[in-house]
Design an enzyme around this catalytic site. Structure first.
Site, PDB file in Angstrom:
ATOM      1  N   LEU A 148       0.810  -1.212   0.000  1.00 32.63           N
ATOM      2  CA  LEU A 148       0.000   0.000   0.000  1.00 32.63           C
ATOM      3  C   LEU A 148       0.845   1.264   0.000  1.00 32.63           C
ATOM      4  O   LEU A 148       0.459   2.266  -0.564  1.00 32.63           O
ATOM      5  CB  LEU A 148      -0.923   0.020   1.227  1.00 32.63           C
ATOM      6  CG  LEU A 148      -2.043  -1.014   1.217  1.00 32.63           C
ATOM      7  CD1 LEU A 148      -2.744  -1.021   2.552  1.00 32.63           C
ATOM      8  CD2 LEU A 148      -3.030  -0.730   0.108  1.00 32.63           C
ATOM      9  N   GLY A 149       1.973   1.213   0.665  1.00 28.37           N
ATOM     10  CA  GLY A 149       2.807   2.408   0.722  1.00 28.37           C
ATOM     11  C   GLY A 149       4.087   2.140   1.474  1.00 28.37           C
ATOM     12  O   GLY A 149       4.211   1.166   2.209  1.00 28.37           O
TER      13      GLY A 149
ATOM     14  N   GLY B 259       9.992   6.017   5.425  1.00 33.64           N
ATOM     15  CA  GLY B 259      11.179   5.725   6.205  1.00 33.64           C
ATOM     16  C   GLY B 259      10.895   4.875   7.413  1.00 33.64           C
ATOM     17  O   GLY B 259      11.811   4.400   8.076  1.00 33.64           O
TER      18      GLY B 259
ATOM     19  N   GLY C 238       9.074   2.089   7.212  1.00 34.52           N
ATOM     20  CA  GLY C 238       8.729   0.766   6.746  1.00 34.52           C
ATOM     21  C   GLY C 238       7.615   0.751   5.732  1.00 34.52           C
ATOM     22  O   GLY C 238       7.161   1.778   5.242  1.00 34.52           O
TER      23      GLY C 238
ATOM     24  N   VAL D 244       3.749  -0.586   4.478  1.00 37.88           N
ATOM     25  CA  VAL D 244       2.405  -0.970   4.922  1.00 37.88           C
ATOM     26  C   VAL D 244       1.799  -1.877   3.865  1.00 37.88           C
ATOM     27  O   VAL D 244       1.863  -1.590   2.667  1.00 37.88           O
ATOM     28  CB  VAL D 244       1.510   0.259   5.134  1.00 37.88           C
ATOM     29  CG1 VAL D 244       0.123  -0.169   5.595  1.00 37.88           C
ATOM     30  CG2 VAL D 244       2.120   1.186   6.173  1.00 37.88           C
TER      31      VAL D 244
ATOM     32  N   ASP E 202       1.608  14.794  14.474  1.00 34.73           N
ATOM     33  CA  ASP E 202       1.938  14.688  13.051  1.00 34.73           C
ATOM     34  C   ASP E 202       0.664  14.548  12.216  1.00 34.73           C
ATOM     35  O   ASP E 202       0.569  13.721  11.311  1.00 34.73           O
ATOM     36  CB  ASP E 202       2.864  13.500  12.806  1.00 34.73           C
ATOM     37  CG  ASP E 202       3.474  13.515  11.412  1.00 34.73           C
ATOM     38  OD1 ASP E 202       3.883  14.598  10.947  1.00 34.73           O
ATOM     39  OD2 ASP E 202       3.522  12.453  10.766  1.00 34.73           O
TER      40      ASP E 202
END
Length: 710
Positions: free
Chosen positions: A407-408, A411, A413, A415, A529
């Site tokens: 999925l993506g 930095g 890791g 997913v 964030d």
């Protein structure tokens, strides 16, 4: 004599004052007198000395007639006065989230023009009066989270204009009224969850062709089989039938096809796909709808005998042999994939992860390392998959055998979308491979995360720790992230802009999630964030906040976090600790490159995060949703951030149409709401944190806005 004369004059003055108030004002004063408490003084200006009640708090008039009574969340306590039924032009009654009790007066039905009746979140009890069927213009009926009981009156089906029927979390019982589906065909939202409704699910629910989002019949005692007619509902509708007493095969047609097992759990008597328990041949034969893909002439005529047109004996043998060969091939593939699992730590792909990629890397064999830590360190204990939720029914072996879709990647890791053999879909984030001495610290952090539960925050279901592998397992969120929903993404064939109603819903949902973190979570967390790329969108576009405290978890796990917010002290114990989930669209879109622009100005100067950081980030998200622009705006040959661009537009007195997203032109009639949200956004993005409102005040302002719009 003078004292007696003064008393007469005083009484006469009171009579004049009373007589000056019109009939509707007198009716509303009766409503006030039925109350036991008004701790916030919300009704203090309801005075007999006024000619009309049109200037009173919570009252809206049209042509000097009361059309709306809206007094939500004011801690009002007491009974509901029957006198409200005498307000002949009343269209909207909203008393949600107070502490009202007693029964619903039948006299209320005399206000036959009522269009919305919202009593959500009080303590009303008793049965619904039969006279409720007189409210034939009613469009919204929300009695959720009260103590109503008894059966729904048969007269309810006369409210044929109903669009929203929300009765969850009460004590309603009995069967649904006859003709429920055939008569209430305008329904767009139906929530009957957490009651004691019984009997069979009416087959005529299939007539509700306007339903949207989730049809929630969960946590009741409905019994019998699932009517195949539910498949006639719109395919995008999610049908939640969990925790009832349903039995028999699950129909495989229309809106019921391809539903995961989570829509049916808690019904031990159900069988067939997508559940593991197979149906008996008797039950299958009794329910043709459970056999979805057979041609209409199956089975062949002739009492089940094989006719001349049937398969020959040789063909049957060939099919069996072919099946055996296929099983052997599949076994070899699993053996190969498992061998890759065992060697992931020794032979990794170009990304440094133990996934064997194929094609463009979209579908992979999930090769997590397992058991290698015993050979690498005798002092580090090997841990199995640790569930954080009582409903987790899968284990590590099932996870290892699952199919995975990238999925993506960031930095912190990769997913993955992971689909288990039983159809359950999860999101798995892989963290770093070091940090072998910090398991206890990781365990403390991640189990604190697992206790957080809120509809607008992604839920952590389980985790796995070894020297070589750290995994976080979450609910899978299907509708991508907010960044993609606002801007689209490269290569997207079709892009449907969000309507204003949907944007407002998302704004409010995100605010609720942050309020939960700030005020109700154990440590009054800070997210730190917040940005559109980590706000995921559920089945009904309900927002779910992710990437909460991910930097800290990755640091403990031995990764190298590179979030834009790494200037935030990731080791600060007051920092929020909810990690991320993933969505079907890539969570890491190009919008994430603007991450630093969502950070409050003071975040660059101080170490300890504050809740006002989240307020600033939230204000930036509001501006982005209002304008449709990215956080960095091109102005001539230069660039400026979205906040300064907005301030420039205000100084230059540009028309609102030049500021708002052009895709909102279709909602031009709600421009006043947009301007109100714009003011909230500008307050949230004040340079000085002391001048920013709290998220509680922001949420209250949004809720007042939505109430006034109705």
């Amino acid at each position: 004599m003078l004292a007696f004369l003064a008393l007469i004059l005083f009484s006469f003055g009171n009579l004049v004052a009373v007589s000056s108030l019109n009939d509707e004002g007198v009716a509303l004063r009766s409503f006030k007198e039925y109350l036991k408490e008004d701790p916030e003084g919300s009704l203090n200006n309801w005075n007999y000395s006024d000619e009309t009640p049109c200037s009173w708090n919570g009252i809206t008039c049209k042509d000097q007639r009361v059309v709306s009574v809206s007094i939500p969340k004011k801690k009002l306590s007491g009974f509901l006065s029957p006198s409200l039924g005498s307000l002949s032009e009343l269209r909207h009654l909203n008393l949600r989230n107070n502490m009202l009790f007693g029964t619903l007066p039948s006299e209320l039905s005399k206000a036959q023009g009522l269009q919305s009746l919202v009593l959500y979140g009080n303590s009303f009890a008793g049965t619904l009066p039969f006279e409720i069927g007189n409210l034939q213009y009613l469009q919204t009926l929300d009695f959720s989270q009260n103590f109503f009981n008894g059966s729904l009156p048969e007269s309810l089906i006369q409210c044929k204009r109903l669009r929203n029927l929300e009765l969850s979390h009460n004590n309603f019982s009995g069967s649904l009224p006859n003709g429920f589906g055939k008569n209430l065909v305008s329904l767009e939202k139906l929530d009957l969850s957490f009651n004691d409704f019984s009997g069979s699910i009416p087959g005529d629910l299939g007539y509700l062709s306007h339903l949207q989002g989730t049809v929630d019949l969960s946590h009741n005692i409905f019994n019998g089989s699932i009517p195949a007619s539910l498949g006639n509902l719109p395919e995008k509708v999610y049908i939640d039938l969990t925790y009832n007493k349903l039995s028999g095969p699950i129909p495989q047609n229309g809106a019921l096809i391809n539903r995961g097992p989570t829509a049916f759990i808690g019904n031990p008597g159900l069988c067939g796909p997508p559940l593991k328990n197979l149906c008996s041949s008797d039950s299958e034969a009794s329910s043709p709808s459970s056999i979805p893909y057979l041609p209409s002439n199956y089975p062949p005529q002739g009492g089940g005998k094989v006719s001349g047109r049937g398969l020959s004996k040789g063909a049957i043998i060939a099919i069996i042999v072919g099946d055996l060969i296929g099983i052997c091939v599949i076994g070899l593939l699993f053996s190969y994939c498992y061998s890759r699992i065992c060697h992931c730590g020794k032979k990794k792909d170009e990304d440094g992860y133990g996934f064997e990629k194929g094609g463009k890397g979209r579908k992979d064999c999930l090769c997590f390392t397992k058991g290698e830590s015993e050979t690498l360190s005798e002092n580090v204990e090997q841990y199995d998959l640790v569930p954080l939720d009582a409903q987790v029914a899968f284990d590590l072996d099932e996870l290892l055998k699952a199919s995975a879709f990238v999925l993506g990647k960031s930095g912190i890791g990769i997913v993955y979308k992971v689909v288990l053999e039983d159809g359950l879909t999860l999101a798995v984030r892989r963290l770093g491979e070091g940090g072998s001495q910090r398991f206890k610290e990781f365990q403390t952090e991640v189990e604190a995360i697992g206790k957080l539960r809120h509809p607008n925050i992604v839920t952590l279901r389980a985790y796995y720790w070894s020297v070589d592998e750290k995994l976080l397992i979450y609910d899978f969120i299907p509708n991508g992230n907010l960044a993609t929903a606002i801007h689209g993404k490269p290569g997207m064939v079709t892009f449907t802009p969000l309507s204003w109603s949907t944007r407002l819903k998302i704004m409010k949902g995100v605010a609720k999630g942050i309020v939960y973190l700030h005020e109700y979570s154990p440590k009054k967390y800070v997210h730190g964030d917040l940005k559109p790329s980590n706000i995921l969108l559920g089945h009904d576009m309900e927002p779910k906040i992710s990437d909460f405290g991910l930097g800290r978890l990755a640091n403990i796990a031995g990764g190298s976090p590179t979030l834009q917010s790494n200037r935030v002290a990731s080791e600060n114990p007051q920092r929020g600790q909810q990690s991320s989930s993933a969505s079907e669209a890539a969570t890491f879109t190009s919008a994430s490159s603007f991450g630093s622009y969502y950070q409050a100005p003071e975040a660059f100067k101080v170490v300890k995060p504050s809740q006002k950081w989240d307020v600033y980030s939230y204000g930036m998200i509001l501006l982005e949703m209002l304008t449709g622009r990215t956080p960095l705006v091109q102005v001539g040959n230069s660039e400026m951030d979205l906040v300064h661009w907005m301030q420039l537009c205000i100084e230059e007195k540009k028309p609102v149409s030049d500021v708002l997203d052009p895709n909102l032109a279709q909602d031009a009639d709600r421009e006043e709401e947009m301007i109100a949200v714009l003011k909230i956004a500008m307050a949230c993005t004040q340079t000085s944190p002391e001048r920013r409102p709290s998220m509680r005040h922001v949420l209250d302002a949004l809720e007042r806005l939505q109430v006034s719009s109705h």
